[in-house]
Structure formats: structure tokens, C-alpha cells
Design a protein around this motif. Structure first.
Motif, PDB file in Angstrom:
ATOM      1  N   MET A 152      43.451  39.386  33.685  1.00  0.00           N
ATOM      2  CA  MET A 152      43.523  37.880  33.786  1.00  0.00           C
ATOM      3  C   MET A 152      42.393  37.460  34.665  1.00  0.00           C
ATOM      4  SD  MET A 152      46.886  35.693  34.603  1.00  0.00           S
ATOM      5  CE  MET A 152      46.507  33.670  34.715  1.00  0.00           C
ATOM      6  N   LYS A 153      41.262  36.567  34.321  1.00  0.00           N
ATOM      7  CA  LYS A 153      40.617  35.993  35.367  1.00  0.00           C
ATOM      8  C   LYS A 153      40.837  34.743  35.519  1.00  0.00           C
ATOM      9  CE  LYS A 153      38.113  39.804  35.828  1.00  0.00           C
ATOM     10  NZ  LYS A 153      38.173  40.490  37.283  1.00  0.00           N
ATOM     11  N   THR A 154      40.931  34.130  36.727  1.00  0.00           N
ATOM     12  CA  THR A 154      41.319  32.832  37.034  1.00  0.00           C
ATOM     13  C   THR A 154      40.174  31.904  37.596  1.00  0.00           C
ATOM     14  OG1 THR A 154      42.034  33.516  39.496  1.00  0.00           O
ATOM     15  CG2 THR A 154      43.710  33.785  37.420  1.00  0.00           C
ATOM     16  N   GLY A 155      39.361  32.567  38.387  1.00  0.00           N
ATOM     17  CA  GLY A 155      38.352  32.024  38.896  1.00  0.00           C
ATOM     18  C   GLY A 155      38.626  31.472  40.409  1.00  0.00           C
ATOM     19  N   ARG A 156      39.854  31.772  41.005  1.00  0.00           N
ATOM     20  CA  ARG A 156      40.108  31.588  42.212  1.00  0.00           C
ATOM     21  C   ARG A 156      41.168  32.558  42.688  1.00  0.00           C
ATOM     22  NH1 ARG A 156      44.578  27.801  43.046  1.00  0.00           N
ATOM     23  NH2 ARG A 156      45.430  26.987  41.065  1.00  0.00           N
ATOM     24  N   ARG A 157      41.217  32.537  43.804  1.00  0.00           N
ATOM     25  CA  ARG A 157      42.148  33.679  44.352  1.00  0.00           C
ATOM     26  C   ARG A 157      43.669  33.144  44.513  1.00  0.00           C
ATOM     27  NH1 ARG A 157      40.791  38.781  46.249  1.00  0.00           N
ATOM     28  NH2 ARG A 157      42.419  38.911  47.941  1.00  0.00           N
ATOM     29  N   ARG A 158      44.558  33.462  44.017  1.00  0.00           N
ATOM     30  CA  ARG A 158      45.795  32.990  43.922  1.00  0.00           C
ATOM     31  C   ARG A 158      46.926  34.025  44.304  1.00  0.00           C
ATOM     32  NH1 ARG A 158      46.346  31.366  37.584  1.00  0.00           N
ATOM     33  NH2 ARG A 158      48.397  30.657  38.058  1.00  0.00           N
ATOM     34  N   SER A 159      47.898  33.468  45.185  1.00  0.00           N
ATOM     35  CA  SER A 159      48.796  34.262  45.984  1.00  0.00           C
ATOM     36  C   SER A 159      50.203  33.746  45.210  1.00  0.00           C
ATOM     37  CB  SER A 159      48.843  33.880  47.413  1.00  0.00           C
ATOM     38  OG  SER A 159      49.326  32.474  47.584  1.00  0.00           O
ATOM     39  N   VAL A 160      50.942  34.994  45.232  1.00  0.00           N
ATOM     40  CA  VAL A 160      52.243  35.287  44.519  1.00  0.00           C
ATOM     41  C   VAL A 160      53.102  36.049  45.356  1.00  0.00           C
ATOM     42  CG1 VAL A 160      51.563  34.833  42.342  1.00  0.00           C
ATOM     43  CG2 VAL A 160      51.861  37.136  43.247  1.00  0.00           C
ATOM     44  N   ILE A 161      54.578  35.810  45.244  1.00  0.00           N
ATOM     45  CA  ILE A 161      55.570  36.190  45.894  1.00  0.00           C
ATOM     46  C   ILE A 161      56.069  37.333  45.054  1.00  0.00           C
ATOM     47  CG2 ILE A 161      57.848  36.199  47.244  1.00  0.00           C
ATOM     48  CD1 ILE A 161      56.854  33.415  48.096  1.00  0.00           C
ATOM     49  N   THR A 162      56.190  38.580  45.435  1.00  0.00           N
ATOM     50  CA  THR A 162      56.507  39.738  44.589  1.00  0.00           C
ATOM     51  C   THR A 162      57.581  40.548  45.203  1.00  0.00           C
ATOM     52  OG1 THR A 162      55.092  41.075  45.640  1.00  0.00           O
ATOM     53  CG2 THR A 162      54.443  40.089  43.452  1.00  0.00           C
ATOM     54  N   GLY A 163      58.117  40.122  46.401  1.00  0.00           N
ATOM     55  CA  GLY A 163      59.199  40.995  47.192  1.00  0.00           C
ATOM     56  C   GLY A 163      59.938  40.084  48.193  1.00  0.00           C
ATOM     57  N   ILE A 164      61.264  40.176  48.315  1.00  0.00           N
ATOM     58  CA  ILE A 164      62.050  39.050  49.074  1.00  0.00           C
ATOM     59  C   ILE A 164      62.905  40.069  50.083  1.00  0.00           C
ATOM     60  CG2 ILE A 164      63.625  37.271  49.366  1.00  0.00           C
ATOM     61  CD1 ILE A 164      62.219  36.002  46.948  1.00  0.00           C
ATOM     62  N   GLY A 165      63.083  39.756  51.022  1.00  0.00           N
ATOM     63  CA  GLY A 165      64.094  40.536  51.975  1.00  0.00           C
ATOM     64  C   GLY A 165      64.739  39.435  53.047  1.00  0.00           C
ATOM     65  N   ILE A 218      56.713  39.669  50.334  1.00  0.00           N
ATOM     66  CA  ILE A 218      55.445  40.292  49.921  1.00  0.00           C
ATOM     67  C   ILE A 218      54.677  39.220  49.139  1.00  0.00           C
ATOM     68  CG2 ILE A 218      54.132  42.186  48.773  1.00  0.00           C
ATOM     69  CD1 ILE A 218      56.121  43.039  51.135  1.00  0.00           C
ATOM     70  N   VAL A 219      53.561  38.765  50.098  1.00  0.00           N
ATOM     71  CA  VAL A 219      52.537  37.801  49.558  1.00  0.00           C
ATOM     72  C   VAL A 219      51.452  38.700  48.995  1.00  0.00           C
ATOM     73  CG1 VAL A 219      51.449  35.770  49.696  1.00  0.00           C
ATOM     74  CG2 VAL A 219      53.507  35.997  50.922  1.00  0.00           C
ATOM     75  N   GLU A 220      51.212  38.231  47.713  1.00  0.00           N
ATOM     76  CA  GLU A 220      50.193  39.343  46.847  1.00  0.00           C
ATOM     77  C   GLU A 220      49.185  38.531  46.081  1.00  0.00           C
ATOM     78  OE1 GLU A 220      50.568  43.443  44.155  1.00  0.00           O
ATOM     79  OE2 GLU A 220      52.387  42.444  45.015  1.00  0.00           O
ATOM     80  N   GLU A 221      48.015  38.976  46.109  1.00  0.00           N
ATOM     81  CA  GLU A 221      47.010  38.270  45.291  1.00  0.00           C
ATOM     82  C   GLU A 221      47.463  38.643  43.766  1.00  0.00           C
ATOM     83  OE1 GLU A 221      43.893  37.672  42.700  1.00  0.00           O
ATOM     84  OE2 GLU A 221      44.278  39.627  43.169  1.00  0.00           O
ATOM     85  N   LEU A 222      47.304  37.338  43.153  1.00  0.00           N
ATOM     86  CA  LEU A 222      47.773  37.392  41.678  1.00  0.00           C
ATOM     87  C   LEU A 222      47.454  38.656  40.845  1.00  0.00           C
ATOM     88  CD1 LEU A 222      49.340  36.163  39.212  1.00  0.00           C
ATOM     89  CD2 LEU A 222      47.528  34.539  38.923  1.00  0.00           C
TER      90      LEU A 222
END
Length: 421
Positions: A1-14, A246-250
Motif C-alpha cells: 500500500m503506497k500512500t505518498g506520505r508516512r502515516r503513523s498508527v497504534i498497533t499495541g496498547i498497555g 506502539i506507534v508504528e509507520e503504517l
């Protein structure tokens, strides 16, 4: 998936919060709207005006922390490690390039408990002006510098990318996650362990807030004491806790088929340059931060499904915050569910922003808005939909988390379902 910009997502929570031992217990507590507030047990609170707090029943050994770590570290650092362990496990991230992994930790007061305890020992209960350093713990220097907690996280997870401690008072938690978002966007990291921790329930902290009469004196009825937006509120209730994410690049997350809670689509911060503890009645700076974050997310106000309010329970803050939502969102503000989870878990200073961010991510995933507990008597100046008493099932595509802190710090973060962006 190419988005043209770096996006951040949350993939883990404690999460570690009063009334619960982890993420799921925290969620059940805030959705149930049952306050975890009691008379302080960490020390004898009898000399103080406010004698109540939201304490965590936290046993670091039960969370897998070693005797060496427990001796070396303050409670706030131990809670950060325990939450990071839960978040890392939740993310399913087996390994990452160490040079592409960072740490962003927020805290308002750092190792307050350890510093106060060691001073009491070294000074013979405050009686000796000349202290004997031989009586203090050998790791006291760790408590002096809050950055030591970021180092502990980096070592634990072999993170060799950027590492920082963000200390902006009560917005530290939001700002730390916002910093992680910026690191991802700027290409400085692909994974950031981000969040905040504070363990401020100590005599010195209670005395500080007593001095300015900011905390509730409703000692006879602790569970009813935290009353954000209620006409009978008397101040905030001190708390403690932590949340790490955990904040991760999409594309990094998608490449490993990670579960994504939500995307961070906007973050902004402002300072009011006005007063150390005072707030402008018009909510200008918080409103500006909200509008900036919404512009970054490319959202109209009507797109918001939930607002996690700062909602401290002081008259000044609640009215300021209500004005900020109206200023930033216009008439749409009246139709958006708003709530303050501080009514349940108290105000853990720098940690609360990350805990509220976690609550937003879970609200998006689970389509439930937690309530504002104890909201029984409406303040005419707080006339928005503050979700009183009972949780509400709502499909939340976009959520706003807002924070306001002493010193004039104002922050806002927008989180969005991935399929809504």
C-alpha cells in the motif's frame, strides 16, 4: 500500500490505571463508570486538606519486573516498563530494526516518590540540614534525571533510535505520543514505544496542590469526589498510572499484517503565555490546537464521533474547555459525545494524556464511548453532551483527545479508524 506520505498508527496498547491491572481491566472500569478513588493508603493523609486519591494496586513483581529493577527504579519507571511490556505483546511485534525504533516517554513529576523518600532518610526526617549521602540508595541519581526511564525502556527493547522524555505538565502524555507521531512522519523511526507514566501520590505532591486548593476536599465520599462538568465539583482528584503504545509507520505495520487500533491523523500544541495556573475564559489556545489538529486530519467538525475531554473537575478548566470546543467546532460541538475518564481514575498528571489517548483508541475499536461518572447536576456553563453516568454505544470513526495543563500547555490529538482515512 503506497500512500505518498508516512502515516503513523497504534498497533499495541498497555495500561495501568486505578481499579485495574491492565488494558482490559482499565477498559471495563471506565466503561462501567465505577470510580476507583479512596482515602490515600500510601501514607497517612490526615494532615492534608485533600486526603483522597485514585491509587493503583500495582505489584511490580506480578508484572514480571525483577528484584533488581524494583530496587533500582522509582514507581513511575516501573509502571512504564510494565505497560510497555503489555503494549509490545499486544502489538505482535516480534522484532524490529533497533536503529529504526525509538522511545518517547512523558512524565510530569518523574521520580517524586523516590526523591522524597530518600530525602527523608538522608535528612533524618527533615531535621538535619547537612545530609549524609551514605544513607541514601546507590541508585538515587536515576531518580534525579527523568531521562533514566527512557533509557530503561530503550535498553529493555533494544531501541537505538531517538529517545526522549517529554515533560510538559499535564499534557505530557498527549505530547509524548505526538512526538512519536512526528518521528514517524519525519522518517526518523518506523516504530516508537510511546506514552507516559506518573506516580505522584506522595506527601509533597499533595501539599503542593493543597496550597493552591486545586484538589477536592470531599474526603467523606471519595467515589463521588471527581465530578467533571458537574455543578457541585470542588476540584480534581489526584491519581497515578501509565499507558504505553506502539506507534508504528503504517506500511511497516501492514507488511507484518498487524492489527491496527487507529491512525494518528492530527496533533497540535499551544501555550497560553498567560498565567501559571490560570486559563483564559474563551478557551482560545486550546481551541487553536484543536483546529490545527483537525486541519491536519482533514476533518470537518461533524466527523468527530467522540471527544475525550481533559475534564479535570475544576470550575476554571471545565468552563475553559467547553468554550474551546465551541470555538473550534462551532454548532457541531453540541452533537458530539464528550466524556472525562478522570471521573473514574482521577488525574495522574503527565500520564493521563496517554491514558486518555488509549481510551480513544479503544473507543474507536469497540464502538463504545465511556461515560462521565458523577455527573448528576448540570452546570449551565457546561452545556455540551458530556455523556453522564452511562456508557454509550456509538460508532466512532474519529476521536479527539484534548489536554490542558498548568503552565498554559494546551494539546489536541485526532485519532481515526484506518478505513475512515
Amino acid at each position: 500500500m503506497k500512500t505518498g506520505r508516512r502515516r503513523s498508527v497504534i498497533t499495541g496498547i498497555g495500561v495501568l490505571a486505578p481499579g485495574g491491572g491492565g488494558r482490559e481491566e482499565f477498559w471495563q472500569r471506565i466503561v462501567g463508570g465505577k470510580p476507583a478513588i479512596r482515602r490515600i493508603t500510601a501514607f497517612d493523609p490526615a494532615p492534608f486538606r485533600s486526603q483522597i486519591a485514585a491509587e493503583c494496586d500495582f505489584d511490580p513483581a506480578r508484572h514480571g519486573l525483577t528484584p533488581q529493577e524494583i530496587r533500582r527504579l522509582d514507581r513511575f519507571a516501573l509502571m512504564a516498563l510494565a505497560c510497555a511490556d503489555e503494549a509490545f505483546a499486544d502489538s505482535g511485534l516480534d522484532a524490529a530494526d533497533p536503529e529504526r525504533m525509538g522511545v518517547s516517554l512523558g512524565t510530569a513529576v518523574g521520580s517524586t516518590i523516590r526523591l522524597e523518600e530518600e530525602y527523608v532518610v538522608a535528612s533524618n526526617g527533615g531535621r538535619d540540614w547537612m545530609v549524609d549521602a551514605g544513607h541514601v540508595a546507590p541508585f538515587l541519581h536515576h531518580a534525579l534525571v527523568p531521562s533514566s526511564a527512557a533509557t530503561e525502556l530503550a535498553v529493555r527493547f533494544h531501541a537505538q533510535g531517538p529517545a526522549a522524555v517529554i515533560s510538559t505538565g499535564c499534557t505530557s502524555g498527549i505530547d509524548a505520543v505526538g512526538h512519536a507521531h512526528a518521528l514517524i512522519q519525519d522518517g526518523e523511526a518506523d516504530v516508537v514505544i510511546a506514552g507516559a507514566s506518573d506516580a505522584p501520590i506522595s506527601p509533597i505532591t499533595v501539599a503542593c496542590f493543597d496550597a493552591i486548593r486545586a484538589t477536592s476536599p470531599r474526603n467523606e465520599d471519595p467515589e463521588q469526589a471527581s465530578r467533571p462538568f458537574d455543578a457541585d465539583r470542588q476540584g480534581f482528584v489526584l491519581g497515578e498510572g501509565a499507558a504505553m503504545m506502539i506507534v508504528e509507520e503504517l506500511e511497516h505495520a501492514l507488511a507484518r499484517d498487524a492489527r491496527v487500533y487507529c491512525e494518528i491523523t492530527g496533533f497540535a500544541a499551544r501555550a497560553n503565555a498567560f498565567h501559571m495556573t490560570g486559563l483564559r475564559a474563551d478557551g482560545f489556545e486550546l481551541g487553536e490546537a484543536i483546529m490545527d489538529a483537525m486541519d491536519q486530519a482533514r476533518l470537518a467538525p461533524e466527523s468527530l464521533g467522540y471527544i475525550s475531554a481533559h475534564g479535570s473537575g475544576t470550575k476554571q478548566n471545565d468552563r475553559h474547555e467547553t468554550a474551546a470546543y465551541k470555538r473550534a467546532l462551532g454548532l457541531a460541538a453540541y452533537g458530539i459525545p464528550v466524556s472525562s475518564i478522570k471521573s473514574v481514575i482521577g488525574h495522574s498528571l503527565g500520564a493521563i494524556g496517554s491514558i486518555e489517548t488509549a481510551a480513544c483508541a479503544l473507543a474507536i475499536e469497540r464502538a463504545v464511548v465511556p461515560p462521565t461518572a458523577n455527573l448528576t447536576t448540570r452546570d449551565p456553563e457546561c452545556d455540551l453532551d458530556y455523556t453522564p453516568i452511562t456508557a454509550r454505544e456509538v460508532t466512532v470513526h474519529n476521536a479527539l483527545s484534548a489536554g490542558s495543563g498548568f503552565g498554559g500547555f494546551q494539546s489536541a490529538m485526532v485519532l481515526s479508524r484506518l478505513d475512515a482515512t
